[in-house]
Structure formats: structure tokens, C-alpha cells
Design an enzyme around this catalytic site. Structure first.
Site, mmCIF file in Angstrom:
data_model
loop_
_atom_site.group_PDB
_atom_site.id
_atom_site.type_symbol
_atom_site.label_atom_id
_atom_site.label_comp_id
_atom_site.label_asym_id
_atom_site.label_seq_id
_atom_site.Cartn_x
_atom_site.Cartn_y
_atom_site.Cartn_z
ATOM 1 N N SER A 275 1.098 -1.020 -0.447
ATOM 2 C CA SER A 275 0.061 0.180 0.300
ATOM 3 C C SER A 275 0.990 1.247 0.257
ATOM 4 O O SER A 275 1.687 0.828 0.192
ATOM 5 C CB SER A 275 -0.921 -0.182 1.186
ATOM 6 O OG SER A 275 -1.996 0.977 1.470
ATOM 7 N N TYR A 288 -2.736 -0.772 10.463
ATOM 8 C CA TYR A 288 -2.108 -0.942 9.184
ATOM 9 C C TYR A 288 -1.085 -0.425 8.150
ATOM 10 O O TYR A 288 -0.448 -1.323 7.791
ATOM 11 C CB TYR A 288 -3.416 -0.099 8.280
ATOM 12 C CG TYR A 288 -3.866 -0.477 6.948
ATOM 13 C CD1 TYR A 288 -4.115 -1.677 7.076
ATOM 14 C CD2 TYR A 288 -3.229 0.317 6.070
ATOM 15 C CE1 TYR A 288 -3.909 -1.724 5.395
ATOM 16 C CE2 TYR A 288 -3.266 0.367 4.240
ATOM 17 C CZ TYR A 288 -3.669 -0.576 4.178
ATOM 18 O OH TYR A 288 -4.038 -1.190 2.800
HETATM 19 N N1 NAD Z 1 -8.518 -0.529 -1.162
HETATM 20 C C1 NAD Z 1 -7.367 0.557 -1.196
HETATM 21 O O1 NAD Z 1 -7.622 1.356 -1.089
HETATM 22 C C2 NAD Z 1 -6.367 -0.388 -0.987
HETATM 23 C C3 NAD Z 1 -5.393 0.341 -1.109
HETATM 24 C C4 NAD Z 1 -3.795 0.257 -1.273
HETATM 25 C C5 NAD Z 1 -3.364 -1.504 -0.886
HETATM 26 N N2 NAD Z 1 -4.406 -2.129 -0.577
HETATM 27 C C6 NAD Z 1 -4.700 -3.648 -0.133
HETATM 28 O O2 NAD Z 1 -4.849 -4.458 -0.969
HETATM 29 C C7 NAD Z 1 -5.295 -5.747 -0.899
HETATM 30 C C8 NAD Z 1 -6.887 -5.743 -1.037
HETATM 31 O O3 NAD Z 1 -6.985 -4.643 -0.373
HETATM 32 P P1 NAD Z 1 -9.279 -4.230 -0.853
HETATM 33 O O4 NAD Z 1 -9.526 -3.468 -0.534
HETATM 34 O O5 NAD Z 1 -9.086 -5.364 -2.221
HETATM 35 O O6 NAD Z 1 -9.690 -5.473 0.832
HETATM 36 P P2 NAD Z 1 -10.936 -5.962 0.208
HETATM 37 O O7 NAD Z 1 -11.557 -5.400 1.966
HETATM 38 O O8 NAD Z 1 -12.085 -5.229 -0.576
HETATM 39 O O9 NAD Z 1 -11.242 -7.641 0.443
HETATM 40 C C9 NAD Z 1 -10.016 -8.067 0.744
HETATM 41 C C10 NAD Z 1 -10.587 -9.961 0.581
HETATM 42 O O10 NAD Z 1 -9.601 -10.546 1.463
HETATM 43 C C11 NAD Z 1 -10.769 -11.330 2.002
HETATM 44 N N3 NAD Z 1 -9.581 -11.961 2.878
HETATM 45 C C12 NAD Z 1 -9.800 -11.153 4.270
HETATM 46 N N4 NAD Z 1 -9.108 -11.329 5.278
HETATM 47 C C13 NAD Z 1 -8.325 -12.417 5.206
HETATM 48 C C14 NAD Z 1 -7.108 -13.457 5.264
HETATM 49 N N5 NAD Z 1 -7.223 -14.010 6.840
HETATM 50 N N6 NAD Z 1 -7.427 -14.893 4.461
HETATM 51 C C15 NAD Z 1 -7.986 -14.752 3.505
HETATM 52 N N7 NAD Z 1 -8.567 -13.932 2.476
HETATM 53 C C16 NAD Z 1 -8.732 -12.617 3.421
HETATM 54 C C17 NAD Z 1 -11.534 -11.339 1.856
HETATM 55 O O11 NAD Z 1 -12.527 -12.415 2.223
HETATM 56 C C18 NAD Z 1 -12.017 -10.301 0.682
HETATM 57 O O12 NAD Z 1 -12.495 -11.043 -0.061
HETATM 58 C C19 NAD Z 1 -5.132 -5.338 0.663
HETATM 59 O O13 NAD Z 1 -3.736 -5.747 1.244
HETATM 60 C C20 NAD Z 1 -5.247 -3.937 1.435
HETATM 61 O O14 NAD Z 1 -4.069 -3.347 2.259
HETATM 62 C C21 NAD Z 1 -5.436 -1.487 -0.656
#
Ligand code: NAD
Length: 400
Positions: A275, A288
Site C-alpha cells: 500500500s 495498518y
Molecule cells: N482498497 C484500497 O484502497 C487499497 C489501497 C492500497 C492497498 N490495498 C491493499 O490491497 C489488498 C486488498 O484490499 P481490498 O481493499 O481490495 O480489500 P477488500 O476488503 O475489498 O477484500 C479483501 C479480500 O480478502 C479476503 N480476506 C480477508 N482476510 C483474509 C484472510 N485472513 N485470509 C484470506 N482471505 C482474506 C476477504 O474475504 C476479501 O475477499 C490489501 O492488502 C490492502 O491492504 C488496498
């Protein structure tokens, strides 16, 4: 006669094909009895040490190929060990491998002369993942779903790994029916649980022979002040984002090292979706940001160790996925939460909150799936880089 341990044997056998073809193959296992006529049979005896087993396999294959002038690979390899046996069928794609296994088609496979020279080049960037076996954690929604869709559309076979198995199954079924063939396979995992992670990689070895690209994407966020966050909530975030990445790399690394024993020239990738909060602090979001900063330390350290096996380890640091469910969910999305908590001074609507976040980005928009996909293609294609954290933030965070 029962099957031999696929988690041990499949990556070793798949490596033989990777080495010969210089391109990805899917390997499926099946009943070895009766041994198909033209198969290469290798008796591993009581061997359980992987480098010795790899040597035995390479020697047997070299003898088999020498007899035929070296221009072909076996259409099937049968392994025998301690009274157990399994047959392995390679294919260019999952359904091709299954079809050959079903037909017990062990006719030798030609090795195209150009295969090795073409490896590593790509006429278009997405072609670098074509035919590769990939696994994406948190693949059921959000960035994970975008990555699964991107990889499947580019011709990869994708294991959709998620705590939410129903979500992974639904997405896989949709993609398979759209493609008219198997492009996605669902698998349940909790990345914070070691037994679950180990079982997931064993399943990929059993179903497809091994893996080329692991995207460690599953992550969670519990925004809170350092003065009030419960320790349990801090540990939950750390367990999934930080410990989870350690467990993923440990068990992916064991499998990839095994595959590398017989395919020492084949480069593979572990990519952590980190991130922008892994590159700069995040106010009232320390659990986080800390887990993500730590992730980059792990990426650098694991990269130094695993380079010996041609396993690259890199991170992608995306900006906010403002159109994704984490932000835009109409009930529990961050826009709604930030509106209700007054985090954005003067914001009266969800749209005001969104505009304030878009305004922080020099390119004036959130990060999208295709932005992350371009970074994945680059990291897979780039064989001369490891241990990096690649920002994809529209200019919001710059490396110093
Ligand atoms: N959304 C953002 O703005 C953003 C920005 C930068 C980085 N990220 C990173 O991208 C990645 C995905 O984020 P997102 O926002 O798409 O998430 P999200 O919450 O939309 O989806 C996360 C998915 O991970 C699954 N999950 C959660 N805990 C789990 C576990 N212990 N084992 C297996 N699966 C698990 C959930 O069921 C879900 O399907 C993360 O690592 C997040 O830190 C997100």
C-alpha cells in the site's frame, strides 16, 4: 496402489517440463495403473529428500531423451515410491492436461526449437503471464478480484484463494463460464493460519503441478487512534497483513524451491500487494501502516534469500482504490464512515468525501485494477529486479 505425495512430487515433475519447454505447463495427476505404454517410469525408491529425488528424475529423463535423439519430452511421467505410484500428465492449459490424462494419451511431446529462445520476451506485456499458474489471496473481491480477472483474461490459470470460499467459487464459476474453459479454481484459505496456507499450496501442487506467480493480496484494515485501539484489533491487522505474508512466502517458497530443483532457469514471482501506507505513515491507522511498512522489510529480506532459487519477491504499493468495495460500499464503505465520523472537515455528502480524496492525488483519481495489473506484468517480465516496492499511486507517494 495409492498415490504418492503430490505436494512433494508434482513440482519436481513440473520443473522438468518448465526446463525443457521454457514456458509454463499445467500438470495433472492420475491413477498410474496400468502404466501407459510410452510413459517415462521413474522408481524413486524410498527417496524423500528433494534434491536427491530431483537428480534421480533428471537422470531418468536425460536417458529417456537420449534414446530418442533429445527432441521430445515424455507425454506422461509415472513415479513409483515405497509401493505407491502416480502418473503425471502435462498440458498447455488445465483442460488440455485433463484431456490428455483422461484419454491416457502418453504420446511424446515435441519440444519446439524456438521455445527456449522465446521465453521471457513478450509481444505485448500481458503475454508474460499467459499459461502461467497463479494464485491470488483475497481474490474474491476488491483488488484481488481485479487481479484475478486481469490474470485470467491474459491467459493464466488462477487459483482464487479467499476466506470467503463462496465468493471465490462464484467468481471462478463466472470466469470459467465466460471463457468456456477452466481459467479459475477456487480454494479456501485463511492467510493468518499456517495449516490452512500449507494445505492451500499442497492443493495447487496436486491440481496443477506447481505455481509460477503468487499474489499475496489479502489484507485488512482497522483504522483507529493509537490512544484507543484495542490490542486485539492491532494484533488482528498484524496477523493478517504481516504474519500472513510471512506464512504465504514460507509455504510458496518451499513449493517454488522444489520446482526450481528441476527447473533452475525458470524464474517465479511472489508479489505482495502492499500500500502507499507502506511508504508513508497513515494518521490514526498505525496498525495498518505498520503492518505494511513491515511487509516491505520482509519483501527485501525474503528477496535476498530466495533469489538463489530464482524466486523474485517484490511489493506493489497501490494508492486508494476509491471505486472498490472498501471505499465505495454504500453501507460500510470508508466514504460513508468518514462522512459519519466527520473525518473530512466541511464534507456534507459522500461525494464531498470522495472529491477530497481524489484531490490528494496529482492524477486526480483513485487507483484501479488495470493500474495494478500493469505493475504485475512489469514485475513478472523484469527478470533483473527483486526486493522492490513499486508505487502505483498516481503520483501521490514518491520514493525518496
Ligand atoms: N482498497 C484500497 O484502497 C487499497 C489501497 C492500497 C492497498 N490495498 C491493499 O490491497 C489488498 C486488498 O484490499 P481490498 O481493499 O481490495 O480489500 P477488500 O476488503 O475489498 O477484500 C479483501 C479480500 O480478502 C479476503 N480476506 C480477508 N482476510 C483474509 C484472510 N485472513 N485470509 C484470506 N482471505 C482474506 C476477504 O474475504 C476479501 O475477499 C490489501 O492488502 C490492502 O491492504 C488496498
Amino acid at each position: 496402489m495409492s498415490d504418492i505425495d503430490h505436494a512433494f512430487a508434482s513440482p519436481l515433475v513440473r520443473g522438468l517440463y518448465l526446463e525443457a519447454f521454457g514456458r509454463p505447463v499445467v500438470l495433472v495427476s492420475a491413477e498410474a495403473d496400468p502404466v501407459p505404454g510410452q510413459a517415462l517410469s521413474v522408481d524413486l525408491g524410498a527417496e524423500t529428500e528433494e534434491s536427491s529425488a530431483a537428480s534421480a528424475l533428471k537422470d531418468a529423463l536425460a536417458a529417456w531423451r537420449a534414446k530418442r535423439g533429445g527432441a521430445a519430452m515424455p507425454g506422461c511421467i509415472v513415479l513409483l515410491s515405497g509401493g505407491k505410484a502416480s502418473a503425471y500428465w502435462p498440458g498447455l492449459g488445465y483442460d488440455d492436461a485433463l484431456r490428455r490424462a483422461k484419454a491416457r494419451d502418453a504420446s511424446p511431446l515435441a519440444v519446439p526449437a524456438a521455445a527456449r529462445a522465446d521465453a521471457g520476451s513478450a509481444s505485448r506485456r500481458s503475454a508474460v503471464v499467459e499459461g502461467r499458474i497463479a494464485l491470488v489471496t483475497g481474490g474474491a473481491q476488491g483488488f484481488g478480484e481485479e487481479i484475478v480477472r486481469g490474470l485470467a483474461a491474459s491467459g493464466a490459470l488462477v487459483f482464487v484463494a479467499d476466506l470467503n470460499l463462496a465468493g471465490a467459487e462464484k467468481l471462478s464459476a463466472t470466469l470459467n463460464s465466460e471463457a468456456g474453459k477452466t481459467v479459475a479454481i477456487p480454494v479456501a484459505v485463511n492467510v493468518a493460519d499456517e495449516a490452512s496456507v500449507a494445505a492451500m499450496f499442497a492443493l495447487t501442487a496436486e491440481k496443477a503441478g506447481g505455481i509460477d506467480l503468487v499474489v499475496s493480496n489479502a489484507g485488512v484494515l482497522k483504522a483507529s487512534s493509537v490512544l484507543s485501539q484495542e490490542t486485539s484489533s492491532f494484533k488482528f491487522v498484524t496477523d493478517v497483513n504481516y504474519v500472513g505474508f510471512f506464512l504465504m512466502t514460507k509455504h510458496a517458497g518451499l513449493l517454488l524451491r522444489r520446482q526450481s530443483r528441476t527447473a533452475p532457469r525458470w524464474a517465479t514471482d511472489i508479489i505482495q500487494i502492499n500500500s502507499k501506507s507502506g511508504l508513508e505513515g497513515s494518521n490514526k491507522n498505525g496498525s495498518y501502516a505498520g503492518s505494511k511498512f513491515g511487509g516491505i522489510g520482509l519483501v527485501q529480506s525474503f528477496a535476498l534469500e530466495l533469489v538463489e532459487w530464482k524466486i523474485k519477491v517484490n511489493a506493489i504499493c497501490p494508492g486508494n482504490f476509491l471505486n472498490g468495495p472498501l471505499w465505495s460500499d454504500p453501507v460500510k464503505g470508508l466514504f460513508v464512515q468518514y462522512l459519519q465520523s466527520g473525518k473530512v472537515p466541511g464534507a456534507k455528502t459522500v461525494d464531498d468525501v470522495r472529491k477530497s480524496y481524489e484531490g490528494k492525488v496529482p492524477m486526480r483519481r483513485g487507483c484501479e485494477g488495470p493500474d495494478v495489473m500493469r505493475a504485475i506484468y512489469y514485475l513478472v517480465e523484469q527478470e533483473y529486479e527483486t526486493g522492490q516496492a513499486l508505487p502505483v499511486t498516481g503520483g501521490q507517494v514518491m520514493l525518496s
